[in-house]
Design a protein around this motif. Structure first.
Motif, short mmCIF file in Angstrom:
data_model
loop_
_atom_site.label_atom_id
_atom_site.label_comp_id
_atom_site.label_asym_id
_atom_site.label_seq_id
_atom_site.Cartn_x
_atom_site.Cartn_y
_atom_site.Cartn_z
N GLY A 186 41.80 41.59 29.85
CA GLY A 186 40.87 41.86 30.95
C GLY A 186 40.65 43.35 31.11
O GLY A 186 41.27 44.18 30.43
N ALA A 187 39.78 43.68 32.04
CA ALA A 187 39.53 45.09 32.37
C ALA A 187 39.13 45.19 33.83
O ALA A 187 38.41 44.33 34.35
CB ALA A 187 38.44 45.68 31.47
N PHE A 188 39.63 46.23 34.48
CA PHE A 188 39.22 46.56 35.84
C PHE A 188 38.25 47.73 35.77
O PHE A 188 38.36 48.61 34.91
CB PHE A 188 40.42 46.96 36.69
CG PHE A 188 41.43 45.85 36.89
CD1 PHE A 188 41.06 44.66 37.50
CD2 PHE A 188 42.74 46.00 36.47
CE1 PHE A 188 41.99 43.64 37.69
CE2 PHE A 188 43.67 44.99 36.66
CZ PHE A 188 43.29 43.81 37.27
N SER A 189 37.32 47.77 36.71
CA SER A 189 36.34 48.87 36.78
C SER A 189 36.92 49.99 37.62
O SER A 189 36.91 49.93 38.85
CB SER A 189 35.03 48.35 37.38
OG SER A 189 34.50 47.30 36.61
N PHE A 190 37.44 51.01 36.96
CA PHE A 190 38.08 52.14 37.63
C PHE A 190 37.18 53.37 37.59
O PHE A 190 36.26 53.47 36.78
CB PHE A 190 39.40 52.50 36.95
CG PHE A 190 40.53 51.56 37.24
CD1 PHE A 190 40.51 50.69 38.32
CD2 PHE A 190 41.65 51.54 36.42
CE1 PHE A 190 41.56 49.83 38.59
CE2 PHE A 190 42.71 50.69 36.67
CZ PHE A 190 42.67 49.83 37.76
N VAL A 232 42.27 48.54 31.14
CA VAL A 232 42.62 47.40 30.30
C VAL A 232 43.91 46.76 30.81
O VAL A 232 44.90 47.44 31.09
CB VAL A 232 42.77 47.84 28.84
CG1 VAL A 232 43.22 46.70 27.95
CG2 VAL A 232 41.44 48.41 28.34
N THR A 233 43.91 45.44 30.92
CA THR A 233 45.02 44.76 31.58
C THR A 233 45.12 43.32 31.10
O THR A 233 44.25 42.81 30.40
CB THR A 233 44.79 44.79 33.11
OG1 THR A 233 45.94 44.26 33.78
CG2 THR A 233 43.57 43.97 33.50
N MET A 234 46.22 42.67 31.47
CA MET A 234 46.41 41.23 31.25
C MET A 234 46.22 40.85 29.78
O MET A 234 45.64 39.81 29.46
CB MET A 234 45.48 40.42 32.15
CG MET A 234 45.71 40.66 33.63
SD MET A 234 44.60 39.72 34.68
CE MET A 234 45.09 40.27 36.32
N VAL A 235 46.74 41.68 28.88
CA VAL A 235 46.62 41.44 27.45
C VAL A 235 47.83 40.65 26.97
O VAL A 235 48.98 41.07 27.18
CB VAL A 235 46.50 42.75 26.67
CG1 VAL A 235 46.40 42.48 25.18
CG2 VAL A 235 45.29 43.56 27.15
N GLY A 236 47.60 39.51 26.37
CA GLY A 236 48.70 38.73 25.85
C GLY A 236 48.23 37.74 24.80
O GLY A 236 47.09 37.27 24.83
#
Length: 411
Positions: free
Chosen positions: A60-64, A79-83
């Motif tokens: 996933g990705a957050f809009s920062f 970038v986040t929640m990578v698995g």
């Protein structure tokens, strides 16, 4: 059956997140934490890889908006929640998600992508470089004293409910963002991460507590959030103060908050993690060795649109350098670039056919981008090569930041 990668649908979130928990060891998160991340997830920026009806990969990705040297806030994909499911390793799932994600980030006009890595060895091959470090301390408060600056005794402290104090604390945080590279401007909802306090996550410590610091006019100028872990030995109390956050607008407020934490009854240790590597605490303590400072990697950064990223930040002095950049994973960044800056905020980065003066990969540019890691130190490790006399020193000085970059919280 062939694997299918697609954008997450809202009604798939639970299955998608169940996969993520499995990929990170299978320990279920608390309902509060799960609900918060459900609310923060941007489904249109989240990818799932599916094997039939089973989710086997996620990213996933957050809009920062991330602060950079000079104080500008630059759009960045968090970038986040990578698995990847353990049943589907070594099948190109991670690489395919990173490829799709960076293509999407570029198409969305974000110059940067950033992440925190559970395993830092993974992301270098995708062009991410370690851009910030975080410091942890464990101070023996029975033997370490603080040297307090003028005005410390004039600061008024008030113990408050962490949730109720959020608006005042967020005003303090917002004032600090432009002062230090690496800090994300918090979007609505992200303030709740700081006060998330599920009982299962305390591991025997107290509920989260918050102390705010006020100036003489009553303005809140700092805060600390912490827990106390009670402990008793035959010789007496050995409690530990576990600091979650401490932010302050001036030296007196900083010192007043640390003094409060050092002097809590029935405690003998103050522990804090994820502090900036140039934290003022290092210069307040009487014994640095008994404070046990320890650094580790924190934010990893990738230039997605190289010229836009390099033009977005301010440089510490005038600069005119030609760089030969290698970027196999995002080849639109490859080639020879001339970076020119007047040192006052105006920078231009354009393609050129002029001879290169520095040679490096996009990973090294990511490490140096926020100003905390010098190009000279990377050159000493053989990761930057000087081709023109004096180019390395000039570029290394220009890329530096007056304060160390810092990521104050994870994502």
């Amino acid at each position: 059956m062939a694997l299918e990668m697609r954008v997450l649908q809202a009604d798939e979130w639970d299955v998608w997140y169940d996969h993520l928990e499995l990929a990170f060891g299978g320990v279920p998160e608390s309902r509060q934490e799960r609900d918060l991340y459900r609310s923060l997830t941007e489904p249109g920026r989240s990818l799932g890889v599916w094997d039939g009806g089973t989710c086997v990969g996620s990213a996933g990705a957050f809009s920062f908006r991330l602060s950079v040297p000079g104080g500008a806030l630059v759009p960045a994909a968090g970038v986040t929640m990578v698995g990847v499911a353990p049943t589907h390793r070594r099948r190109g799932v991670l690489t395919s998600m990173m490829r799709r994600q960076l293509d999407d980030v570029r198409a969305g006009g974000e110059p940067l992508a950033v992440l925190t890595a559970s395993e830092p060895a993974i992301y270098g091959r995708f062009g991410y470089g370690t851009a910030t470090y975080a410091l942890s301390v464990a101070v023996d408060t029975t033997r370490v004293r603080l040297s307090l600056p003028p005005g410390t005794d004039e600061v008024r402290l008030r113990l408050v409910d962490p949730q109720k104090a959020l608006p005042e604390c967020e005003q303090v945080y917002a004032q600090l963002v432009a002062r230090r590279p690496g800090m994300p401007a918090r979007q609505p909802g992200w303030e709740q991460l700081a006060v998330l306090d599920p009982e299962a996550a305390r591991e025997g410590a107290s509920p989260l507590k918050c102390v705010v610091a006020e100036r003489a006019d009553g303005e809140v100028a700092g805060y600390a959030r912490y827990r106390v872990r009670a402990d008793w030995e035959p010789q007496g109390p050995e409690g530990k103060v576990e600091v979650a956050d401490l932010d302050a607008l001036d030296p007196a407020v900083t010192a007043a908050l640390w003094r409060y934490l050092f002097e809590l009854d029935l405690t003998s240790t103050v522990r804090a993690g994820r502090r900036p590597v140039d934290d003022p605490l290092l210069h307040l303590v009487s014994d640095i060795r008994r404070s046990r400072p320890s650094p580790r990697d924190s934010l990893h950064l990738r230039l997605v649109d190289l010229p836009a990223a390099l033009e977005a930040r301010t440089y510490a002095g005038p600069l005119d350098v030609v760089m030969e950049v290698e970027d196999a994973f995002c080849p639109w960044n490859e080639g020879r670039w001339r970076l020119v800056s007047d040192g006052r905020g105006d920078a231009r980065c354009t393609r050129t056919a002029d001879p290169a003066e520095l040679e490096l990969s996009v990973r090294e540019l990511g490490s140096a981008y926020l100003g905390g890691i010098t190009l000279s130190s990377l050159a000493a490790a053989g990761r930057v090569r000087e081709l023109g006399p004096g180019a390395l020193t000039a570029a290394s000085r220009a890329f530096t930041s007056d304060v160390s970059p810092w990521l104050p919280h994870g994502f």
